[in-house]
Design an enzyme around this catalytic site. Structure first.
Site, PDB file in Angstrom:
ATOM      1  NE  ARG A  50      -4.344  -1.665   1.557  1.00  5.34           N
ATOM      2  CZ  ARG A  50      -4.608  -1.740   1.930  1.00  5.34           C
ATOM      3  NH1 ARG A  50      -4.599  -2.085   3.872  1.00  5.34           N
ATOM      4  NH2 ARG A  50      -6.271  -3.189   1.737  1.00  5.34           N
TER       5      ARG A  50
ATOM      6  CE  LYS B 274     -22.601 -14.984   5.717  1.00  6.01           C
ATOM      7  NZ  LYS B 274     -22.727 -13.353   6.393  1.00  6.01           N
TER       8      LYS B 274
ATOM      9  N   GLY C  31     -10.625  -7.756  -2.605  1.00  3.82           N
ATOM     10  CA  GLY C  31     -10.635  -9.607  -1.372  1.00  3.82           C
ATOM     11  C   GLY C  31      -9.840 -10.618  -2.311  1.00  3.82           C
TER      12      GLY C  31
ATOM     13  N   GLY D 144     -13.903  -3.422  -0.103  1.00  2.00           N
ATOM     14  CA  GLY D 144     -15.784  -3.320   0.026  1.00  2.00           C
ATOM     15  C   GLY D 144     -15.976  -2.203  -0.808  1.00  2.00           C
TER      16      GLY D 144
HETATM   17  P1  AMP Z   1     -15.967 -13.352  -0.023  1.00  2.00           P
HETATM   18  O1  AMP Z   1     -15.695 -12.449   1.049  1.00  2.00           O
HETATM   19  O2  AMP Z   1     -18.174 -13.304  -0.001  1.00  2.00           O
HETATM   20  O3  AMP Z   1     -15.778 -13.100  -0.993  1.00  2.00           O
HETATM   21  O4  AMP Z   1     -16.221 -15.505   0.278  1.00  2.00           O
HETATM   22  C1  AMP Z   1     -14.868 -15.609   0.173  1.00  2.00           C
HETATM   23  C2  AMP Z   1     -15.255 -17.028   1.295  1.00  2.00           C
HETATM   24  O5  AMP Z   1     -15.820 -17.877   0.451  1.00  2.00           O
HETATM   25  C3  AMP Z   1     -13.971 -17.781   1.066  1.00  2.00           C
HETATM   26  O6  AMP Z   1     -13.002 -17.349   2.545  1.00  2.00           O
HETATM   27  C4  AMP Z   1     -14.544 -18.617   0.401  1.00  2.00           C
HETATM   28  O7  AMP Z   1     -13.814 -19.810   1.132  1.00  2.00           O
HETATM   29  C5  AMP Z   1     -15.474 -18.809   0.616  1.00  2.00           C
HETATM   30  N1  AMP Z   1     -15.537 -19.519   0.442  1.00  2.00           N
HETATM   31  C6  AMP Z   1     -16.757 -19.698  -1.625  1.00  2.00           C
HETATM   32  N2  AMP Z   1     -17.425 -20.549  -1.971  1.00  2.00           N
HETATM   33  C7  AMP Z   1     -17.425 -21.265  -0.953  1.00  2.00           C
HETATM   34  C8  AMP Z   1     -18.122 -22.663  -0.527  1.00  2.00           C
HETATM   35  N3  AMP Z   1     -18.834 -23.557  -1.492  1.00  2.00           N
HETATM   36  N4  AMP Z   1     -18.467 -23.139   1.078  1.00  2.00           N
HETATM   37  C9  AMP Z   1     -18.356 -22.301   1.877  1.00  2.00           C
HETATM   38  N5  AMP Z   1     -17.130 -21.169   1.394  1.00  2.00           N
HETATM   39  C10 AMP Z   1     -16.970 -21.008   0.391  1.00  2.00           C
END
Ligand code: AMP
Length: 395
Positions: free
Chosen positions: A37, A202, A352, A375
């Site tokens: 950064r 999610k 991310g 974010g």
């Molecule tokens: P996000 O922060 O929403 O981008 O989500 C990232 C996280 O989603 C990572 O830590 C992944 O391990 C998790 N993730 C992605 N696919 C799956 C899955 N099929 N089951 C559980 N966790 C998941």
């Protein structure tokens, strides 16, 4: 609308206040574990110094509780910056707007730099306090925003400070300029086919991104655990997969809205436990057996998504396709990353986990843009306008 950048401002003999993002990770001994950064702010910093300006740099670091806390001092960042700028006098002020900051700013000479202590040591920063902002604003002739990671926030240094400097140049740095160029400009007039790939844990985190991108993309490919909430919405079996049952109605809405544009996985790589050495099985989407959970897109889906990417002219990717930190469930994410790296499309990687995956695979220089803000990049992909950017001078 294009924003003015620091390149458009005559900074000779001027004091330039830059909101940088020096929120670097520190180990338990206060050593910086990743100085990216700081290095990323160098083009803006050098541009001012080389043209005879002087600099006051302000940033937050970590989450101190509105008061000085030695654990979160910006001093290590100032020390590292001095190492990166040989021959430049880099001073560190032990407070943010107090006696030491005021004295060091007053003594600042052309070509010199003062790094202020952590903005979040002052309660006025998070509150967007005008009195605190006025003190920072009084330090300089020019305001620069080069902290993309905080552009979606309305902290004093992002909004109240430039507001207090109305009438003086208020511009973006090169880092923010690049983020805007890719996350808004490239998307508002995309070269087509324009494909978005969205994954992650999610669906609730990405609803607005899916909605916005469905309106402008040719296809939105879904991966990650959020695919299972869509599966539920279609009446599929999801076993013990990570799902959001309270978001099923919303998933139905998105399915109706998206039609053929919304592309869901064909198959799923499942495990009977959340571990690398679990028993594994690949099944069709919506047919996950009891006792198994989906942990990655299956091989057919990975091949299909890679194929779609091959023909794309613009690609936006945010969120892993599976549990990418746990092999072999990194396969889908890796396959998509490889396809993006191999393609000639304008490729934009949201911050991310997908940014981390691209870096880890060594593909960062094979894509057009890796966003520095998690974010902030998601909110920009939602089509949101940021006050901190909107208020900057138009080009
Ligand atoms: P996000 O922060 O929403 O981008 O989500 C990232 C996280 O989603 C990572 O830590 C992944 O391990 C998790 N993730 C992605 N696919 C799956 C899955 N099929 N089951 C559980 N966790 C998941």
């Amino acid at each position: 609308m294009a924003k003015k950048t620091i390149a458009n401002v005559d900074v000779a003999g001027k004091k330039v206040l830059i909101r940088v993002d020096f929120n670097v990770p520190l180990d338990e001994n206060g050593n910086i574990t990743d100085d990216r950064r700081i290095r990323m702010a160098l083009p803006t910093i050098k541009s001012v110094l080389e043209r005879g300006g002087s600099l006051i740099l302000m940033s937050h670091l970590g989450r101190p509780k509105d008061a000085p806390d030695p654990k979160f001092t910006l001093k290590p960042a100032a020390v590292r910056l001095a190492e990166l700028l040989p021959g430049v006098k880099v001073e560190f002020a032990t407070d943010t707007v107090g006696d030491d900051a005021q004295a060091k700013v007053a003594a600042l000479q052309a070509g010199g730099v003062v790094v202020l202590e952590n903005l979040r040591f002052q309660p006025g920063e998070k509150k967007g306090d005008a009195e605190f902002a006025a003190k920072l604003a009084s330090f300089a002739d020019v305001y620069v925003n080069d902290a993309f990671g905080t552009c979606h926030r309305t902290d004093a240094s992002m909004v109240a400070v430039p507001n207090a400097m109305s009438g003086k140049p208020r511009v973006c740095g090169f880092l923010v300029e690049k983020e805007i160029k890719y996350l808004t400009d490239a998307i508002s007039a995309p070269q087509r086919p324009f494909i978005a790939i969205l994954g992650g844990a999610k669906v609730s985190d990405k609803i607005m991104v899916i909605k916005n991108l469905l309106g402008i993309c040719d296809k939105v490919l879904i991966g990650g655990a959020m695919a299972y909430t869509f599966s539920l919405a279609k009446g599929g079996k999801v076993g013990s997969s990570l799902v959001e049952p309270d978001k099923v109605d919303l998933a139905k809405e998105l399915l109706a809205e998206g039609g053929d544009k919304l592309v869901l996985p064909l198959d799923v790589h499942c495990g009977d436990a959340f571990s690398s050495d679990c028993n594994k099985v690949v099944v069709a989407s919506g047919e996950i057996p009891d006792g198994f959970e989906g942990l990655d897109i299956g091989p057919k889906t990975a091949a299909k998504y890679a194929d779609i990417v091959k023909d794309a002219k613009t690609v936006v990717w945010n969120g892993p396709m599976g549990v990418s930190e746990m092999p072999p469930f990194d396969f889908g994410t890796r396959t998509v990353a490889e396809a993006i790296a191999a393609s000639d499309a304008i490729s934009i990687i949201g911050g991310g986990d997908s940014a981390a995956a691209i870096q880890k695979l060594g593909f960062a220089d094979k894509v057009s843009h890796v966003s520095t803000g998690g974010g902030a990049s998601l909110e920009m992909l939602e089509g949101k306008k940021f006050v901190a950017v909107e208020l900057l001078d138009e080009a």
